[in-house]
Design an enzyme around this catalytic site. Structure first.
Site, PDB file in Angstrom:
ATOM      1  N   SER A 310       0.483   3.362  11.255  1.00  0.00           N
ATOM      2  CA  SER A 310       0.264   2.027  10.713  1.00  0.00           C
ATOM      3  C   SER A 310      -1.168   1.904  10.177  1.00  0.00           C
ATOM      4  CB  SER A 310       0.560   0.997  11.808  1.00  0.00           C
ATOM      5  OG  SER A 310       0.608  -0.307  11.309  1.00  0.00           O
ATOM      6  N   ASP A 373      11.015   0.923   6.139  1.00  0.00           N
ATOM      7  CA  ASP A 373       9.770   0.285   6.567  1.00  0.00           C
ATOM      8  C   ASP A 373       9.032  -0.246   5.336  1.00  0.00           C
ATOM      9  OD1 ASP A 373       7.562  -0.543   7.953  1.00  0.00           O
ATOM     10  OD2 ASP A 373       6.827   1.473   8.409  1.00  0.00           O
ATOM     11  N   HIS A 429       9.252   0.039  11.834  1.00  0.00           N
ATOM     12  CA  HIS A 429       7.845   0.451  11.761  1.00  0.00           C
ATOM     13  C   HIS A 429       7.383   1.135  13.054  1.00  0.00           C
ATOM     14  CE1 HIS A 429       3.788   0.293  10.168  1.00  0.00           C
ATOM     15  NE2 HIS A 429       3.350  -0.371  11.222  1.00  0.00           N
TER      16      HIS A 429
END
Length: 451
Positions: A310, A373, A429
């Site tokens: 991320s 995602d 995610h």
């Protein structure tokens, strides 16, 4: 071109959390302790025991057959458990010979489809280093240590059940930000807190002697913490492109630009704060320079592996580029040090010129993404690496033109029979979901297989 770096004080330990109570003393065993993991089988295999326990030759033959089958089944289960463990040591000999290929010397040609088993094993291993940042982070808003690491760096891996990782942490990384990042920076609710401005953001670790022998080189790992579920940080940080050189990165091309929010987080510091007196950038570069000099002076082959998920993926890309641009990827012997990024579910970091410069420096990046995602699709939804070349050239100077770097490995959680699609965008995610998908991706159709 090398730049002078400040000499940092000895590596900061995290603030001492209250030590957990010692484990309760186990009651004395009421039975004789046997050293064999299968005491009954060990007893039955002895000649005397077989005469004592088995009344007839027929039963002896029958039981011996059953024991043999159980032993074979047990060995198969142990092999499977070892194979599926992220810290498994299968193919260590092959890894020592193939590590440059696994780290992208040929841009992973022929290794992704079908997935090379050794590459899959290494991706999961480095993914676990990134996951450790989440597992060790103190999220409790009522704890005075909220926003710090829960464990002392010398006991970090042992505290997480990763004793066999073969790495030792040499420095914790801290960051601050001059912009509001409430979805990333966690703070204590009470008046007493370990720091008003800093958050623990990752660590640097180096392989120990045994792991170095298995890996075929001394491996320096930089792991960056990202965001677990909430995706609002995307909006918080997506601002505009800014020249990398504007914050001291020694890039001579002013057209090499990166997302300003990532750059701020990477370079911001606060002289009044003990933990972020130096920026995350200064902490990383100083420690990497020390380790590379120390290891190459000893005649060792060195690699630098950067990982993150991320937002941590964006910091991984930026720091790997910075290390190469600053010239810290060269040992005292003049040999080039391989830099590889294994990123998970990361956003775009810079523009097309950044991509060109990143790759021209020899930095390798393998981006693991879930096709469902949204984070890997931003910023640059309109103008990115997928639009025709003439459009990219025309839009290169625009503030919303971005490009991914490196090679992409696409996964699809809807192909997994073990994952339920909840409709929550944060689920696609999730880092652990990515590692699960990696563990089963071994066929050209990408469908996960059990076992």
């Amino acid at each position: 071109m090398a730049i002078p770096l400040p000499k940092l004080p000895p590596s900061l330990n995290p603030l001492s959390h209250p030590s957990p109570p010692p484990p309760k003393q186990a009651l004395p065993s009421l039975f004789t302790t046997l050293t064999s993991p299968h005491p009954i089988l060990r007893t039955l295999r002895t000649t005397n025991a077989s005469k004592s326990y088995l009344p007839s030759a027929a039963k002896d033959d029958s039981l011996s057959s059953i024991i043999t089958e159980l032993e074979v089944e047990q060995e198969a289960e142990e092999e499977e458990d070892l194979f599926r463990s992220p810290l498994r040591r299968l193919d260590d000999d092959r890894l020592a010979d193939r590590w440059r290929e696994i780290h992208g010397s040929d841009d992973w040609a022929g290794l992704l489809d079908p997935m090379d088993p050794l590459l899959r094993s290494e991706l999961i291993r480095y993914g676990e280093f990134a996951q450790a940042c989440y597992d060790a982070f103190d999220y409790d808003p009522f704890s005075r240590y909220c926003g710090s690491c829960k464990y002392n760096r010398r006991k970090f891996f042992a505290s997480l059940g990763m004793d066999s990782s073969g790495y030792e942490i040499t420095r914790y990384l801290f960051a601050t930000s001059n912009i509001n990042l409430s979805n990333f920076f966690t703070k204590t609710q009470g008046s007493k807190t370990w720091s008003q401005k800093a958050n623990w953001i990752g660590y640097i670790a180096v392989s120990d002697d045994d792991a170095t022998a298995r890996l075929g080189r001394r491996d320096i790992v930089i792991a960056w913490r990202g965001t677990v579920t909430r995706l609002e940080w995307v909006a918080d940080l997506m601002d505009f492109l800014r020249p990398a050189a504007s914050e001291g990165i020694p890039c001579s091309d002013p057209e090499v630009k990166v997302e300003s929010g990532f750059l701020d987080l990477y370079t911001d510091k606060d002289p009044t704060c003990r933990f972020c007196k130096y920026s995350a950038r200064q902490q990383v570069l100083t420690e990497v320079r020390r380790l590379v000099e120390q290891c190459t002076k000893a005649g060792e082959t060195v690699s630098i592996t950067v990982t993150g998920h991320s937002l941590g993926s964006a910091l991984a890309m930026l720091s790997a580029y910075d290390i190469a641009e600053t010239g810290l990827d060269v040992g005292v012997d003049g040999e080039k040090v391989a830099i590889t990024v294994f990123s998970f579910s990361g956003p775009r970091v810079g523009n097309g010129r950044f991509k060109e410069r990143f790759e021209s420096l020899g930095v390798k990046a393998l981006r693991v993404v879930n096709v469902h995602d949204t984070v890997p699709k931003v910023p640059g939804i309109l103008v990115n690496e997928h639009v025709p070349a003439f459009v990219r050239k025309f839009a290169e100077g625009l503030p919303w033109s971005y490009s991914h770097v490196g090679v992409e490995l696409a996964l699809d959680h809807k192909r997994s029979p073990f994952l339920k699609d909840t409709g929550d965008p944060s689920c696609s995610h999730n880092l652990e979901a990515h590692l699960h998908l990696l563990d089963g991706r071994n066929t050209r159709d990408g469908v996960l297989k059990s076992g």
